[in-house]
Motif scaffolding. Structure first.
Motif, PDB file in Angstrom:
ATOM      1  N   ARG A 102      59.825  40.540 -23.071  1.00 58.44           N
ATOM      2  CA  ARG A 102      60.091  39.209 -22.515  1.00 58.44           C
ATOM      3  C   ARG A 102      61.556  38.803 -22.714  1.00 58.44           C
ATOM      4  O   ARG A 102      62.223  38.353 -21.777  1.00 58.44           O
ATOM      5  CB  ARG A 102      59.168  38.190 -23.177  1.00 58.44           C
ATOM      6  N   LYS A 103      62.068  38.995 -23.933  1.00 56.10           N
ATOM      7  CA  LYS A 103      63.447  38.597 -24.197  1.00 56.10           C
ATOM      8  C   LYS A 103      64.450  39.536 -23.537  1.00 56.10           C
ATOM      9  O   LYS A 103      65.535  39.111 -23.127  1.00 56.10           O
ATOM     10  CB  LYS A 103      63.676  38.535 -25.705  1.00 56.10           C
ATOM     11  N   ALA A 104      64.099  40.808 -23.439  1.00 60.88           N
ATOM     12  CA  ALA A 104      64.992  41.735 -22.746  1.00 60.88           C
ATOM     13  C   ALA A 104      65.116  41.377 -21.267  1.00 60.88           C
ATOM     14  O   ALA A 104      66.200  41.470 -20.680  1.00 60.88           O
ATOM     15  CB  ALA A 104      64.481  43.163 -22.909  1.00 60.88           C
ATOM     16  N   LYS A 105      64.016  40.954 -20.671  1.00 61.27           N
ATOM     17  CA  LYS A 105      64.068  40.525 -19.274  1.00 61.27           C
ATOM     18  C   LYS A 105      64.880  39.250 -19.120  1.00 61.27           C
ATOM     19  O   LYS A 105      65.640  39.085 -18.156  1.00 61.27           O
ATOM     20  CB  LYS A 105      62.646  40.313 -18.751  1.00 61.27           C
ATOM     21  N   LYS A 106      64.750  38.347 -20.081  1.00 65.95           N
ATOM     22  CA  LYS A 106      65.488  37.081 -20.022  1.00 65.95           C
ATOM     23  C   LYS A 106      66.992  37.318 -20.077  1.00 65.95           C
ATOM     24  O   LYS A 106      67.760  36.700 -19.338  1.00 65.95           O
ATOM     25  CB  LYS A 106      65.046  36.184 -21.173  1.00 65.95           C
ATOM     26  N   TRP A 107      67.417  38.238 -20.942  1.00 64.69           N
ATOM     27  CA  TRP A 107      68.844  38.502 -21.114  1.00 64.69           C
ATOM     28  C   TRP A 107      69.344  39.643 -20.228  1.00 64.69           C
ATOM     29  O   TRP A 107      70.538  39.951 -20.242  1.00 64.69           O
ATOM     30  CB  TRP A 107      69.135  38.847 -22.574  1.00 64.69           C
ATOM     31  N   GLU A 108      68.439  40.287 -19.480  1.00 64.32           N
ATOM     32  CA  GLU A 108      68.785  41.386 -18.581  1.00 64.32           C
ATOM     33  C   GLU A 108      69.473  42.523 -19.326  1.00 64.32           C
ATOM     34  O   GLU A 108      70.536  43.021 -18.940  1.00 64.32           O
ATOM     35  CB  GLU A 108      69.665  40.895 -17.427  1.00 64.32           C
ATOM     36  N   ILE A 109      68.847  42.941 -20.405  1.00 63.27           N
ATOM     37  CA  ILE A 109      69.334  44.070 -21.189  1.00 63.27           C
ATOM     38  C   ILE A 109      68.274  45.162 -21.176  1.00 63.27           C
ATOM     39  O   ILE A 109      67.099  44.893 -20.883  1.00 63.27           O
ATOM     40  CB  ILE A 109      69.662  43.666 -22.639  1.00 63.27           C
ATOM     41  N   PRO A 110      68.618  46.416 -21.450  1.00 64.32           N
ATOM     42  CA  PRO A 110      67.630  47.495 -21.454  1.00 64.32           C
ATOM     43  C   PRO A 110      66.539  47.252 -22.500  1.00 64.32           C
ATOM     44  O   PRO A 110      66.762  46.632 -23.541  1.00 64.32           O
ATOM     45  CB  PRO A 110      68.456  48.738 -21.790  1.00 64.32           C
ATOM     46  N   HIS A 111      65.349  47.769 -22.188  1.00 65.12           N
ATOM     47  CA  HIS A 111      64.197  47.600 -23.069  1.00 65.12           C
ATOM     48  C   HIS A 111      63.501  48.948 -23.258  1.00 65.12           C
ATOM     49  O   HIS A 111      63.283  49.690 -22.298  1.00 65.12           O
ATOM     50  CB  HIS A 111      63.214  46.587 -22.478  1.00 65.12           C
ATOM     51  N   PHE A 112      63.225  49.282 -24.522  1.00 67.67           N
ATOM     52  CA  PHE A 112      62.436  50.480 -24.797  1.00 67.67           C
ATOM     53  C   PHE A 112      61.681  50.279 -26.103  1.00 67.67           C
ATOM     54  O   PHE A 112      62.064  49.469 -26.952  1.00 67.67           O
ATOM     55  CB  PHE A 112      63.314  51.739 -24.868  1.00 67.67           C
ATOM     56  N   ARG A 113      60.577  51.011 -26.217  1.00 68.90           N
ATOM     57  CA  ARG A 113      59.735  50.941 -27.410  1.00 68.90           C
ATOM     58  C   ARG A 113      60.050  52.113 -28.336  1.00 68.90           C
ATOM     59  O   ARG A 113      60.537  53.161 -27.905  1.00 68.90           O
ATOM     60  CB  ARG A 113      58.255  50.989 -27.016  1.00 68.90           C
ATOM     61  N   LEU A 114      59.750  51.923 -29.599  1.00 68.36           N
ATOM     62  CA  LEU A 114      59.953  52.984 -30.594  1.00 68.36           C
ATOM     63  C   LEU A 114      58.701  53.834 -30.692  1.00 68.36           C
ATOM     64  O   LEU A 114      58.068  53.952 -31.751  1.00 68.36           O
ATOM     65  CB  LEU A 114      60.309  52.358 -31.953  1.00 68.36           C
ATOM     66  N   LYS A 115      58.349  54.474 -29.583  1.00 76.13           N
ATOM     67  CA  LYS A 115      57.126  55.261 -29.516  1.00 76.13           C
ATOM     68  C   LYS A 115      57.378  56.748 -29.692  1.00 76.13           C
ATOM     69  O   LYS A 115      56.442  57.544 -29.694  1.00 76.13           O
ATOM     70  CB  LYS A 115      56.429  55.019 -28.179  1.00 76.13           C
ATOM     71  N   LYS A 116      58.667  57.137 -29.812  1.00 79.59           N
ATOM     72  CA  LYS A 116      59.025  58.535 -30.033  1.00 79.59           C
ATOM     73  C   LYS A 116      60.058  58.597 -31.150  1.00 79.59           C
ATOM     74  O   LYS A 116      60.786  57.641 -31.401  1.00 79.59           O
ATOM     75  CB  LYS A 116      59.601  59.172 -28.758  1.00 79.59           C
ATOM     76  N   VAL A 117      60.111  59.758 -31.773  1.00 75.82           N
ATOM     77  CA  VAL A 117      61.095  59.939 -32.832  1.00 75.82           C
ATOM     78  C   VAL A 117      62.508  59.851 -32.273  1.00 75.82           C
ATOM     79  O   VAL A 117      63.414  59.293 -32.899  1.00 75.82           O
ATOM     80  CB  VAL A 117      60.867  61.295 -33.545  1.00 75.82           C
ATOM     81  N   GLN A 118      62.704  60.388 -31.075  1.00 75.18           N
ATOM     82  CA  GLN A 118      64.015  60.311 -30.440  1.00 75.18           C
ATOM     83  C   GLN A 118      64.409  58.866 -30.173  1.00 75.18           C
ATOM     84  O   GLN A 118      65.573  58.492 -30.320  1.00 75.18           O
ATOM     85  CB  GLN A 118      64.003  61.111 -29.132  1.00 75.18           C
ATOM     86  N   ASN A 119      63.448  58.034 -29.790  1.00 77.43           N
ATOM     87  CA  ASN A 119      63.734  56.616 -29.569  1.00 77.43           C
ATOM     88  C   ASN A 119      64.156  55.923 -30.855  1.00 77.43           C
ATOM     89  O   ASN A 119      65.040  55.051 -30.852  1.00 77.43           O
ATOM     90  CB  ASN A 119      62.504  55.926 -28.986  1.00 77.43           C
ATOM     91  N   ILE A 120      63.534  56.300 -31.965  1.00 78.58           N
ATOM     92  CA  ILE A 120      63.910  55.707 -33.256  1.00 78.58           C
ATOM     93  C   ILE A 120      65.331  56.107 -33.626  1.00 78.58           C
ATOM     94  O   ILE A 120      66.120  55.293 -34.126  1.00 78.58           O
ATOM     95  CB  ILE A 120      62.913  56.150 -34.347  1.00 78.58           C
ATOM     96  N   LYS A 121      65.675  57.365 -33.370  1.00 83.35           N
ATOM     97  CA  LYS A 121      67.036  57.820 -33.648  1.00 83.35           C
ATOM     98  C   LYS A 121      68.055  57.047 -32.812  1.00 83.35           C
ATOM     99  O   LYS A 121      69.113  56.616 -33.318  1.00 83.35           O
ATOM    100  CB  LYS A 121      67.143  59.317 -33.369  1.00 83.35           C
ATOM    101  N   MET A 122      67.756  56.868 -31.534  1.00 85.24           N
ATOM    102  CA  MET A 122      68.664  56.115 -30.674  1.00 85.24           C
ATOM    103  C   MET A 122      68.759  54.661 -31.112  1.00 85.24           C
ATOM    104  O   MET A 122      69.834  54.048 -31.059  1.00 85.24           O
ATOM    105  CB  MET A 122      68.172  56.202 -29.225  1.00 85.24           C
ATOM    106  N   TRP A 123      67.630  54.095 -31.559  1.00 89.93           N
ATOM    107  CA  TRP A 123      67.622  52.712 -32.034  1.00 89.93           C
ATOM    108  C   TRP A 123      68.501  52.563 -33.279  1.00 89.93           C
ATOM    109  O   TRP A 123      69.281  51.607 -33.390  1.00 89.93           O
ATOM    110  CB  TRP A 123      66.184  52.303 -32.329  1.00 89.93           C
ATOM    111  N   LEU A 124      68.411  53.504 -34.201  1.00 89.32           N
ATOM    112  CA  LEU A 124      69.252  53.467 -35.393  1.00 89.32           C
ATOM    113  C   LEU A 124      70.725  53.664 -35.041  1.00 89.32           C
ATOM    114  O   LEU A 124      71.610  53.014 -35.624  1.00 89.32           O
ATOM    115  CB  LEU A 124      68.801  54.537 -36.394  1.00 89.32           C
ATOM    116  N   SER A 125      70.999  54.553 -34.095  1.00 86.97           N
ATOM    117  CA  SER A 125      72.379  54.780 -33.667  1.00 86.97           C
ATOM    118  C   SER A 125      72.957  53.529 -33.020  1.00 86.97           C
ATOM    119  O   SER A 125      74.104  53.140 -33.294  1.00 86.97           O
ATOM    120  CB  SER A 125      72.444  55.955 -32.692  1.00 86.97           C
TER     121      SER A 125
END
Length: 581
Positions: free
Chosen positions: A391-414
């Motif tokens: 919801r907030k990502a849509k409001k601010w028009e920024i990319p949105h992704f879930r931490l459903k993969k290990v690679q996603n967690i790595k990218m989130w930390l980076s």
């Protein structure tokens, strides 16, 4: 050399305690690994270091000298300003340096006229002088970074001819023109500590930085396969490695790790594969469009006017008889505030008023710059927290992704680490530390004045001026402390990871066949939570980066002075510095 003799003496003293096994180990270390067999290897870019979570992977510009040396240089360059005029032109501009030179000459003239003006107080002369020294020292510390070296300090010019010849079969090495251009000084102005040029170049994609032949026809500055004898691959690599970016850029280049995100274009939901730099670029665009308030800039202007007019108001209040106020003319009021008509007196007060307006306004403007930077950091932290919220990502028009993969967690930390280091860091920390130290000094002086003469404390113009300064600094420090604390809370918000763990359990219920993979992701989320809790506890004071020296000064000096004042008023001893935070 004295340092070498000192080291040799220490080694001789330590040799008396050595046993046979220690001597054999030292001999083995002395021999080194030159004789050992070696094979080629490489760093695995798919793994992360603890520096990535801490944020030190994204290195910023560092001072080229210790802070004591920079402070000494700053004081000398301000006291002897005309002799360092060309240096000030290089780090500012000709117009700004000329204005500062005029203020410097006015300060010299005020020092000469001070003895001829008996009605002037010491704060009217030494206040602008101390401000000029403080501002010059702060500016010297800001611009004295490793990235601002002269062309003679660059790796190209500092390499000796023998070293160039020893690089041997390579002097005719084909080099990437973009990397060479980055090494060359572009102008006399110092480089920023944000490294924006490099990141913006990387955001354009790998095609623009891959070869020199693709861009050489467009800009006309380089031919294909440019041969530069003074620059070798070894020098380029060592230079970039020294800057601390090479290893990370190899792992997080836009052409490498990417994450599948959801973006919104005109209300439509679409998917795209973006890298850390591309996501941060979108967030940066959203941060730039956020309107910054002008409230603290107006507050700084109010304090500037108050401090500039305070000496006149104080003299007027001391000489004014309220019973005769209705019978006094404006000319008589002006004589009470300034003094009898005299060219030297009027010249002195005109000079000091102009200096107080300019230097005090510049100091409060500097504090407003720090406040704006802290506000931008908070906006970065808020948008980072909105990435995993649809919801907030849509409001601010920024990319949105879930931490459903290990690679996603790595990218989130980076991404978290990169955004924490984004924007001015050391320069703003220098400003905040200067504000903090100035507030400590003023508090200590006020406490000393209260202890010495609390009955006549309000009869001094200097004490009134210090109280106005202290009040303004406290307001700005509270603002910065609030913004810094909120920013740290946003980046250390574990509720995002806990929410993603709940989402993983919901996925396990819907897709039992992927339970094993989702369990692995869940365990990684738990580890990330523990790692963030462990690393996100640096030495901080209400969100402000303060070193232990400042903290100890605060506890011992300031709190002891405040304890003495409170003890004198209450009649019994209170030791506030023993109270643990």
């Amino acid at each position: 050399e004295p340092s070498m003799s000192y080291v040799s003496m220490c080694q001789q003293i330590g040799a008396y305690d050595q046993q046979v096994w220690e001597k054999s180990l030292e001999q083995a270390e002395f021999n080194g690994i030159d004789s050992k067999p070696k094979r080629s290897g490489h760093i695995k870019p798919d793994l992360i270091d603890v520096d990535l979570v801490r944020g030190s992977t994204f290195s910023k510009a560092k001072p080229d000298s210790p802070w004591t040396a920079l402070t000494r240089k700053g004081l000398v360059r301000v006291l002897l300003f005309p002799f360092f005029f060309q240096w000030w032109i290089q780090v500012t501009s000709r117009s700004i340096s000329t204005c500062i030179l005029v203020l410097y000459l006015m300060q010299v003239a005020a020092s000469v006229l001070y003895m001829e003006v008996p009605a002037a107080s010491a704060s009217e002369l030494f206040g602008p002088m101390c401000l000029m020294l403080l501002l010059g020292t702060v500016h010297c510390q800001i611009v004295s970074t490793e990235s601002n070296r002269s062309p003679s300090d660059s790796p190209v010019s500092s390499t000796s001819p023998a070293r160039r010849r020893s690089s041997g079969g390579a002097k005719d090495t084909k080099v990437n023109p973009h990397e060479v251009e980055r090494l060359r000084p572009e102008s006399s102005h110092p480089a920023s500590d944000t490294d924006d040029t490099m990141w913006e170049e990387l955001l354009q994609g790998p095609d623009t930085a891959s070869t020199g032949s693709s861009d050489s026809e467009g800009d006309g500055r380089y031919g294909p396969g440019l041969t530069l004898p003074p620059v070798s691959i070894y020098q380029l690599t060592s230079f970039l490695s020294r800057q601390g970016h090479l290893s990370w850029l190899q792992a997080c280049h836009p052409s490498r790790d990417r994450v599948s995100v959801i973006i919104w274009e005109q209300g439509e939901c679409k998917k795209a594969d973006l890298s850390v730099l591309e996501i941060s670029g979108i967030i940066l665009t959203r941060v730039k469009v956020v309107e910054q308030g002008m409230g603290y800039l107006a507050l700084g202007g109010l304090f500037t006017a108050t401090l500039a007019l305070l000496p006149f108001v104080f003299r007027l209040a001391q000489r004014l008889d309220m019973k005769r106020l209705s019978f006094l003319s404006l000319v008589e009021l002006a004589v009470m505030a300034v003094g009898p008509p005299n060219t030297q007196i009027y010249a002195f007060f005109f000079i000091t008023t102009v200096e107080r307006l300019c230097l005090t306004g510049l100091f409060f403007f500097m504090m407003c710059v720090a406040e704006r930077t802290y506000k931008q950091r908070l906006v970065f932290a808020k948008l980072f927290n909105h990435i995993t919220s649809a919801r907030k990502a849509k409001k601010w028009e920024i990319p949105h992704f879930r931490l459903k993969k290990v690679q996603n967690i790595k990218m989130w930390l980076s991404l978290r680490s990169f955004l924490k280091r984004r924007g001015p860091q050391r320069s703003v920390d220098v400003i905040v530390s200067s504000i903090f130290l100035l507030a400590l000094s003023i508090a200590f002086i006020l406490c000393t004045q209260l202890l010495n003469s609390h009955h006549t404390f309000l009869d001094s113009e200097t004490n009134w001026e210090l109280m106005v300064w202290g009040s303004s600094l406290i307001l700005f420090l509270l603002r910065l402390a609030t913004l810094g604390s909120e920013t740290n809370c946003k980046y250390s918000n574990v509720s995002v990871l806990l929410t993603e763990q709940i989402n993983l359990y919901l996925k396990m219920e819907k897709k039992p066949n992927k339970k094993e993979m989702l369990n692995i992701v869940n365990n990684v989320l738990k580890l990330a939570t523990k790692l963030m809790k462990e690393l996100d506890t640096p030495f901080r004071l209400l969100g402000l980066t303060v070193n232990p020296l400042i903290y100890n000064i605060t506890r011992v000096v300031i709190l002891s002075a405040v304890s003495a004042v409170v003890s004198d008023l209450l009649g019994f001893n209170i030791r506030l510095w023993k109270i643990k935070p």
